[in-house]
Enzyme design. Structure first.
Site, PDB file in Angstrom:
ATOM      1  N   LYS A 244      38.781  45.628  57.697  1.00  0.00           N
ATOM      2  CA  LYS A 244      38.557  46.145  56.333  1.00  0.00           C
ATOM      3  C   LYS A 244      37.534  45.272  55.591  1.00  0.00           C
ATOM      4  O   LYS A 244      36.616  45.795  54.963  1.00  0.00           O
ATOM      5  CB  LYS A 244      39.874  46.172  55.530  1.00  0.00           C
ATOM      6  CG  LYS A 244      40.981  46.984  56.177  1.00  0.00           C
ATOM      7  CD  LYS A 244      42.245  46.997  55.317  1.00  0.00           C
ATOM      8  CE  LYS A 244      42.882  45.639  55.077  1.00  0.00           C
ATOM      9  NZ  LYS A 244      43.494  45.015  56.263  1.00  0.00           N
TER      10      LYS A 244
ATOM     11  N   ARG B 215      49.088  48.544  49.292  1.00  0.00           N
ATOM     12  CA  ARG B 215      49.785  48.159  50.520  1.00  0.00           C
ATOM     13  C   ARG B 215      51.207  48.698  50.553  1.00  0.00           C
ATOM     14  O   ARG B 215      51.902  48.518  51.546  1.00  0.00           O
ATOM     15  CB  ARG B 215      49.853  46.632  50.592  1.00  0.00           C
ATOM     16  CG  ARG B 215      48.896  45.983  51.591  1.00  0.00           C
ATOM     17  CD  ARG B 215      49.060  44.493  51.452  1.00  0.00           C
ATOM     18  NE  ARG B 215      48.601  43.727  52.562  1.00  0.00           N
ATOM     19  CZ  ARG B 215      47.379  43.226  52.690  1.00  0.00           C
ATOM     20  NH1 ARG B 215      46.462  43.481  51.781  1.00  0.00           N
ATOM     21  NH2 ARG B 215      47.069  42.482  53.733  1.00  0.00           N
TER      22      ARG B 215
ATOM     23  N   ARG C  47      39.938  34.443  64.084  1.00  0.00           N
ATOM     24  CA  ARG C  47      39.121  34.705  62.898  1.00  0.00           C
ATOM     25  C   ARG C  47      38.759  33.392  62.183  1.00  0.00           C
ATOM     26  O   ARG C  47      39.547  32.457  62.146  1.00  0.00           O
ATOM     27  CB  ARG C  47      39.904  35.606  61.939  1.00  0.00           C
ATOM     28  CG  ARG C  47      39.208  35.838  60.610  1.00  0.00           C
ATOM     29  CD  ARG C  47      39.686  37.100  59.951  1.00  0.00           C
ATOM     30  NE  ARG C  47      41.007  36.956  59.338  1.00  0.00           N
ATOM     31  CZ  ARG C  47      41.600  37.940  58.657  1.00  0.00           C
ATOM     32  NH1 ARG C  47      40.999  39.114  58.506  1.00  0.00           N
ATOM     33  NH2 ARG C  47      42.788  37.748  58.137  1.00  0.00           N
TER      34      ARG C  47
ATOM     35  N   ARG D 146      42.227  30.692  58.093  1.00  0.00           N
ATOM     36  CA  ARG D 146      43.249  30.923  57.067  1.00  0.00           C
ATOM     37  C   ARG D 146      44.606  30.488  57.598  1.00  0.00           C
ATOM     38  O   ARG D 146      44.933  30.773  58.742  1.00  0.00           O
ATOM     39  CB  ARG D 146      43.290  32.417  56.696  1.00  0.00           C
ATOM     40  CG  ARG D 146      42.215  32.806  55.705  1.00  0.00           C
ATOM     41  CD  ARG D 146      42.101  34.286  55.498  1.00  0.00           C
ATOM     42  NE  ARG D 146      43.365  34.999  55.469  1.00  0.00           N
ATOM     43  CZ  ARG D 146      43.480  36.311  55.311  1.00  0.00           C
ATOM     44  NH1 ARG D 146      42.387  37.052  55.162  1.00  0.00           N
ATOM     45  NH2 ARG D 146      44.645  36.901  55.294  1.00  0.00           N
TER      46      ARG D 146
ATOM     47  N   ARG E 161      52.918  39.445  59.537  1.00  0.00           N
ATOM     48  CA  ARG E 161      52.076  40.333  58.718  1.00  0.00           C
ATOM     49  C   ARG E 161      51.947  41.708  59.359  1.00  0.00           C
ATOM     50  O   ARG E 161      51.915  42.722  58.671  1.00  0.00           O
ATOM     51  CB  ARG E 161      50.700  39.702  58.511  1.00  0.00           C
ATOM     52  CG  ARG E 161      50.741  38.569  57.496  1.00  0.00           C
ATOM     53  CD  ARG E 161      49.597  37.615  57.675  1.00  0.00           C
ATOM     54  NE  ARG E 161      48.308  38.240  57.507  1.00  0.00           N
ATOM     55  CZ  ARG E 161      47.186  37.813  58.090  1.00  0.00           C
ATOM     56  NH1 ARG E 161      47.214  36.777  58.880  1.00  0.00           N
ATOM     57  NH2 ARG E 161      46.050  38.431  57.864  1.00  0.00           N
TER      58      ARG E 161
HETATM   59  P1  ADP Z   1      44.630  40.830  55.834  1.00  0.00           P
HETATM   60  O1  ADP Z   1      44.266  42.234  55.561  1.00  0.00           O
HETATM   61  O2  ADP Z   1      43.741  40.118  56.788  1.00  0.00           O
HETATM   62  O3  ADP Z   1      46.066  40.663  56.189  1.00  0.00           O
HETATM   63  P2  ADP Z   1      44.351  40.075  52.996  1.00  0.00           P
HETATM   64  O4  ADP Z   1      43.305  39.090  52.680  1.00  0.00           O
HETATM   65  O5  ADP Z   1      44.130  41.486  52.609  1.00  0.00           O
HETATM   66  O6  ADP Z   1      44.576  39.935  54.561  1.00  0.00           O
HETATM   67  O7  ADP Z   1      45.765  39.605  52.393  1.00  0.00           O
HETATM   68  C1  ADP Z   1      46.271  38.319  52.586  1.00  0.00           C
HETATM   69  C2  ADP Z   1      47.634  38.196  51.952  1.00  0.00           C
HETATM   70  O8  ADP Z   1      47.541  38.391  50.529  1.00  0.00           O
HETATM   71  C3  ADP Z   1      48.675  39.210  52.408  1.00  0.00           C
HETATM   72  O9  ADP Z   1      49.317  38.826  53.597  1.00  0.00           O
HETATM   73  C4  ADP Z   1      49.623  39.247  51.193  1.00  0.00           C
HETATM   74  O10 ADP Z   1      50.472  38.132  51.179  1.00  0.00           O
HETATM   75  C5  ADP Z   1      48.659  39.112  50.028  1.00  0.00           C
HETATM   76  N1  ADP Z   1      48.203  40.434  49.542  1.00  0.00           N
HETATM   77  C6  ADP Z   1      46.932  40.929  49.600  1.00  0.00           C
HETATM   78  N2  ADP Z   1      46.861  42.168  49.080  1.00  0.00           N
HETATM   79  C7  ADP Z   1      48.120  42.483  48.695  1.00  0.00           C
HETATM   80  C8  ADP Z   1      48.729  43.636  48.112  1.00  0.00           C
HETATM   81  N3  ADP Z   1      48.009  44.744  47.830  1.00  0.00           N
HETATM   82  N4  ADP Z   1      50.056  43.601  47.844  1.00  0.00           N
HETATM   83  C9  ADP Z   1      50.790  42.521  48.125  1.00  0.00           C
HETATM   84  N5  ADP Z   1      50.302  41.400  48.695  1.00  0.00           N
HETATM   85  C10 ADP Z   1      48.978  41.382  48.978  1.00  0.00           C
END
Ligand code: ADP
Ligand code: ZN
Length: 216
Positions: free
Chosen positions: A17, A92, A131, A164, A175
């Site tokens: 994404k 999400r 990554r 990360r 996750r």
């Molecule tokens: P990825 O898609 O690689 O898992 P992101 O950078 O989108 O990583 O998200 C990292 C973390 O940030 C998630 O695991 C969660 O803890 C938090 N997070 C991000 N977006 C949301 C969301 N829309 N709702 C709840 N938590 C979120």
């Protein structure tokens, strides 16, 4: 130019994404709203929101809907979103999707398309654990699949790359489980609304070309 310009990118962690979003914003000048990037910036600042989110993110859980929705609501008011926006990592949960609908309705806007990047779990785990992210800009690399020209250094800005903390194998697995349970229902949700496009291409250039055909 995009005729369908207000977009959601849906997919598991590490599905691409962020990488595809970075290509799309460079090509079309739309705004990039990554809730993960926004939250990581808050954690780095040590703000109250960052303090609430930090431990949850480290464990691979979801930050409370109200906190994330508040941040997205504020971000969507920024003038750069007029040209269109990519929501990356949001919504999400079904609750977040419902809240997003009301936020956008209140602004006289709507989502034009939801792009689903479908990547198998074993591939996701391989990608996440190799990554690398840039400390200076939001560039994303992969030690195996998309390495920088010089190991450990960002091609774009020369800053140091880091892994990360939530990309360890253990947390990546959590996750992925959270994705299947909480986020996957959104695929059906947006399909029923006639907004879903599931990408057929699997490599980056192919995805960008496919999206041009669907969205321009
Ligand atoms: P990825 O898609 O690689 O898992 P992101 O950078 O989108 O990583 O998200 C990292 C973390 O940030 C998630 O695991 C969660 O803890 C938090 N997070 C991000 N977006 C949301 C969301 N829309 N709702 C709840 N938590 C979120
Ligand atoms: Zn960089």
């Amino acid at each position: 130019m995009l005729t369908r310009k207000n977009l959601i990118f849906l997919g598991g962690p590490g599905a691409g994404k962020g990488t595809v979003s970075n290509r799309m914003i460079a090509k079309y000048g739309v705004a990039h709203i990554s809730t993960g990037d926004i939250l990581r910036a808050e954690v780095a600042k040590g703000s109250p929101a960052g303090r609430e989110a930090g431990a949850i993110m480290k464990a691979g859980g979801l930050v409370p809907d109200a906190l994330v929705c508040g941040m997205v609501g504020e971000r969507l008011k920024q003038p750069d979103c007029e040209k269109g926006f990519i929501l990356d990592g949001f919504p999400r949960t079904i609750a977040q999707a419902d809240t997003l609908n009301s936020i956008l309705a209140g602004m006289g806007k709507k989502i034009d398309a939801v792009i689903y990047l479908n990547v198998p779990d074993d591939e996701i785990l391989k990608r996440l654990t190799s990554r690398m992210n840039c400390r200076g800009c939001d560039a994303i690399y992969n030690k195996i699949f998309m390495p920088p020209k010089v190991a450990g250094i960002c091609d774009k800005c020369g800053s140091e790359l880091y892994q990360r903390p939530d990309d360890s194998l253990e947390t990546a697995k959590s996750r992925l489980a959270v994705f299947h349970k909480q986020t996957q229902p959104l695929i059906d949700y947006y399909d029923k609304l006639g907004l879903l496009h599931t990408c057929k291409s699997t490599e980056l250039d192919g995805i960008v070309a496919e999206l041009a055909a669907v969205l321009e």
